[in-house]
Write a protein that holds these residues in place. Structure first.
Motif, mmCIF file in Angstrom:
data_model
loop_
_atom_site.group_PDB
_atom_site.id
_atom_site.type_symbol
_atom_site.label_atom_id
_atom_site.label_comp_id
_atom_site.label_asym_id
_atom_site.label_seq_id
_atom_site.Cartn_x
_atom_site.Cartn_y
_atom_site.Cartn_z
ATOM 1 N N TYR A 180 0.770 -1.079 -0.168
ATOM 2 C CA TYR A 180 0.098 -0.061 0.245
ATOM 3 C C TYR A 180 0.911 1.175 -0.085
ATOM 4 C CZ TYR A 180 -3.980 -3.163 1.315
ATOM 5 O OH TYR A 180 -4.987 -3.959 1.023
ATOM 6 N N TRP A 181 1.989 1.122 0.765
ATOM 7 C CA TRP A 181 2.594 2.494 0.979
ATOM 8 C C TRP A 181 3.454 2.516 -0.262
ATOM 9 C CZ3 TRP A 181 1.497 6.461 3.909
ATOM 10 C CH2 TRP A 181 0.880 6.447 5.074
ATOM 11 N N PHE A 237 1.233 4.060 -2.864
ATOM 12 C CA PHE A 237 1.120 5.572 -2.378
ATOM 13 C C PHE A 237 2.506 6.476 -3.191
ATOM 14 C CE2 PHE A 237 2.733 8.718 0.585
ATOM 15 C CZ PHE A 237 1.684 9.846 0.293
ATOM 16 N N LEU A 252 2.248 6.622 -7.003
ATOM 17 C CA LEU A 252 1.367 7.498 -7.327
ATOM 18 C C LEU A 252 1.826 8.905 -7.363
ATOM 19 C CD1 LEU A 252 -1.934 5.965 -5.729
ATOM 20 C CD2 LEU A 252 -1.500 6.267 -8.009
ATOM 21 N N LEU A 253 2.457 9.180 -6.117
ATOM 22 C CA LEU A 253 3.128 10.612 -6.014
ATOM 23 C C LEU A 253 4.135 10.780 -7.116
ATOM 24 C CD1 LEU A 253 3.876 11.342 -2.321
ATOM 25 C CD2 LEU A 253 2.195 12.277 -3.621
ATOM 26 N N THR A 286 2.387 11.460 -10.174
ATOM 27 C CA THR A 286 1.704 12.766 -10.456
ATOM 28 C C THR A 286 2.760 13.857 -10.811
ATOM 29 O OG1 THR A 286 0.203 12.134 -8.593
ATOM 30 C CG2 THR A 286 0.588 14.585 -8.932
ATOM 31 N N VAL A 338 2.660 16.209 -14.408
ATOM 32 C CA VAL A 338 2.899 17.529 -14.411
ATOM 33 C C VAL A 338 3.834 17.966 -15.379
ATOM 34 C CG1 VAL A 338 3.282 19.610 -13.085
ATOM 35 C CG2 VAL A 338 1.597 18.035 -12.091
ATOM 36 N N ALA A 370 -2.268 8.703 -16.501
ATOM 37 C CA ALA A 370 -3.503 8.645 -15.845
ATOM 38 C C ALA A 370 -3.688 7.264 -15.672
ATOM 39 C CB ALA A 370 -4.662 9.911 -16.371
ATOM 40 N N LYS A 419 -2.037 5.304 -13.026
ATOM 41 C CA LYS A 419 -2.483 5.836 -11.755
ATOM 42 C C LYS A 419 -3.741 4.919 -11.520
ATOM 43 C CE LYS A 419 -1.518 10.027 -10.451
ATOM 44 N NZ LYS A 419 -1.730 11.422 -10.669
ATOM 45 N N PHE A 462 -5.668 -0.436 -4.110
ATOM 46 C CA PHE A 462 -6.432 0.199 -2.974
ATOM 47 C C PHE A 462 -8.073 -0.525 -2.966
ATOM 48 C CE2 PHE A 462 -4.112 4.427 -2.712
ATOM 49 C CZ PHE A 462 -2.832 3.630 -2.220
ATOM 50 N N THR A 513 -1.983 20.412 -8.030
ATOM 51 C CA THR A 513 -1.019 19.280 -7.806
ATOM 52 C C THR A 513 -0.978 18.699 -6.490
ATOM 53 O OG1 THR A 513 0.454 20.260 -9.743
ATOM 54 C CG2 THR A 513 1.357 18.346 -8.068
ATOM 55 N N THR A 540 -3.819 16.912 -5.818
ATOM 56 C CA THR A 540 -3.886 15.483 -5.987
ATOM 57 C C THR A 540 -2.967 14.672 -4.925
ATOM 58 O OG1 THR A 540 -3.556 16.384 -8.328
ATOM 59 C CG2 THR A 540 -3.172 14.060 -7.920
ATOM 60 N N ALA A 541 -1.869 15.381 -4.474
ATOM 61 C CA ALA A 541 -1.061 14.560 -3.566
ATOM 62 C C ALA A 541 -1.787 14.292 -2.005
ATOM 63 C CB ALA A 541 0.038 15.401 -3.372
ATOM 64 N N ILE A 583 -4.373 11.662 -2.717
ATOM 65 C CA ILE A 583 -3.773 10.204 -2.757
ATOM 66 C C ILE A 583 -3.318 9.834 -1.500
ATOM 67 C CG2 ILE A 583 -1.657 9.015 -3.359
ATOM 68 C CD1 ILE A 583 -1.747 10.786 -6.257
ATOM 69 N N LEU A 584 -2.578 10.793 -0.363
ATOM 70 C CA LEU A 584 -2.409 10.530 0.983
ATOM 71 C C LEU A 584 -3.752 10.061 1.722
ATOM 72 C CD1 LEU A 584 -0.522 10.596 3.234
ATOM 73 C CD2 LEU A 584 -1.144 12.886 3.673
ATOM 74 N N SER A 602 -6.172 8.553 0.708
ATOM 75 C CA SER A 602 -6.524 7.165 0.164
ATOM 76 C C SER A 602 -5.762 6.050 0.544
ATOM 77 C CB SER A 602 -6.399 7.293 -1.633
ATOM 78 O OG SER A 602 -7.545 6.983 -2.060
ATOM 79 N N VAL A 603 -4.314 6.186 0.574
ATOM 80 C CA VAL A 603 -3.535 5.417 1.408
ATOM 81 C C VAL A 603 -3.905 5.179 2.922
ATOM 82 C CG1 VAL A 603 -1.446 6.769 1.983
ATOM 83 C CG2 VAL A 603 -1.261 4.203 1.427
ATOM 84 N N ASP A 618 -11.121 9.574 -5.358
ATOM 85 C CA ASP A 618 -9.614 9.685 -5.601
ATOM 86 C C ASP A 618 -9.326 9.634 -7.225
ATOM 87 O OD1 ASP A 618 -6.791 10.119 -5.362
ATOM 88 O OD2 ASP A 618 -6.698 8.107 -4.665
ATOM 89 N N ILE A 633 -8.031 11.854 -10.337
ATOM 90 C CA ILE A 633 -6.584 11.418 -11.153
ATOM 91 C C ILE A 633 -7.006 11.467 -12.701
ATOM 92 C CG2 ILE A 633 -5.390 9.322 -11.811
ATOM 93 C CD1 ILE A 633 -5.117 8.505 -8.753
#
Lengths: 134, 200
Positions: free
Chosen positions: A13-14, A17, A20-21, A24, A28, A56, A59, A67, B67, B70-71, B74-75, B77-78, B187, B191
């Protein structure tokens, strides 16, 4: 699930995470790529769409698979999702096909744009510019 | 009168699921159609208008704030997954902690959204200004309503609803899983919204 299984799941899970970061930030970053400066087939918009939505999609896969536990779910839910995605495609294709159809008298025409110009909300000169200036 | 509702915890033989889980997935399927309709609207309006947001003087979307949002999402969600895992490990205080962080993130998301909207209204940009703003406010607004709905349910499960942990822990864990599925979907929508509206 035994406690040991759960411990390893927590790690996953982490990691998802962090992934996903990272994606992201990547999404951008790629939005600043000047696709119009390269001599690519298709339009610059096509490449921006392709790259942006591919990230996307990755993700989206990570969130739904890990999740939302779709990587190990019951068949009933897979059928349910398959059906709703099928309907989604139909829902999206019908109006899009019509908007480019030769039988549509307004094909390729942006609705309400003229009204916006008349009401003074937008600068009329923009609509007389070439397609390339965007 | 006390009626035992079947398949709250145990799985039905035909679906292999407890009922709430099938229910939330049916609801999410309808949500896919709802957001799908708005996205197809967006695609058609966008492809029919090559100037799009450049047609409005001074129009721009705040990418750094989006942005950050978004972060944050996501946080959240986890931490939601972690709150469910905590219940699986019978760690109730862990659940309280992670769900608290999730709620904090959700509220923070809305606060940032508020400043984002306010900046638009301050310069006289409204949904009626242009198709671009109509699409932007409709899709992000509907998403924001989903966040508010999630906060209401999650706050209930965090505070008064969590009493169920003492009487029926398995059913409560399932409630958290189902609420989590909804939250991950919200979430997931963000995205897709983020690159397609803010970055294109």
């Amino acid at each position: 699930m035994s406690d040991h299984d759960i411990e390893s799941h927590i790690k996953v899970y982490w990691n998802v995470f962090y992934a996903l970061l990272a994606f992201t930030i990547l999404t951008v970053a790629v939005s600043y790529i000047p696709f119009e400066e390269y001599n690519l087939p298709f339009s610059p918009m096509f490449w921006a769409l392709l790259v942006g939505l591919s990230i996307a999609a990755i993700k989206g896969y990570l969130v739904s698979a890990y999740f939302m536990h779709l990587n190990s779910e019951r068949k009933a839910i897979y059928y349910l999702l398959l059906l709703s995605i099928l309907f989604l495609v139909v829902l999206m294709v019908i109006p899009m096909a019509w908007s480019v159809s030769a039988r549509n008298p307004n094909a390729g025409y942006a609705p309400y744009v003229q009204d916006d110009v008349e009401r003074g909300y937008v600068d009329k000169d923009y609509y007389h510019g070439s397609d390339e200036d965007h | 009168m006390d009626i035992e509702i079947p398949y709250n915890v145990e799985e039905r033989e035909d679906t292999g699921l407890y009922n709430a889980k099938l229910g939330i997935w049916l609801f999410l399927a309808s949500e896919i159609m709802l957001f799908g309709a708005l996205f197809s609207t967006y695609i058609i309006l966008r492809t029919g208008d090559t100037t799009w947001m450049t047609a409005v003087k001074g129009a721009h979307l705040n990418i750094p704030l989006a942005t950050l949002n978004t972060a944050i999402l996501i946080l959240s969600s986890v931490t939601f997954v972690m709150s469910w895992v905590s219940l699986k490990l019978k760690d109730f205080s862990g659940f309280k902690k992670y769900m608290g962080i999730t709620l904090l993130c959700s509220v923070l998301f809305l606060v940032i959204k508020f400043f984002e909207y306010k900046a638009k209204f301050d310069v006289g940009h409204y949904p009626s200004t242009h198709n671009f703003y109509a699409v932007y406010f409709t899709i992000t607004g509907l998403h924001g309503i989903h966040i508010i709905g999630g906060i209401i349910v999650n706050a209930y499960l965090w505070l008064p609803g969590s009493k169920m942990w003492n009487t029926d822990p398995k059913r409560f864990t399932n409630r958290i899983e189902v609420a989590g599925l909804y939250w991950h979907f919200v979430d997931l929508v963000w995205i897709i919204v983020f690159p397609s509206i803010y970055l294109l």
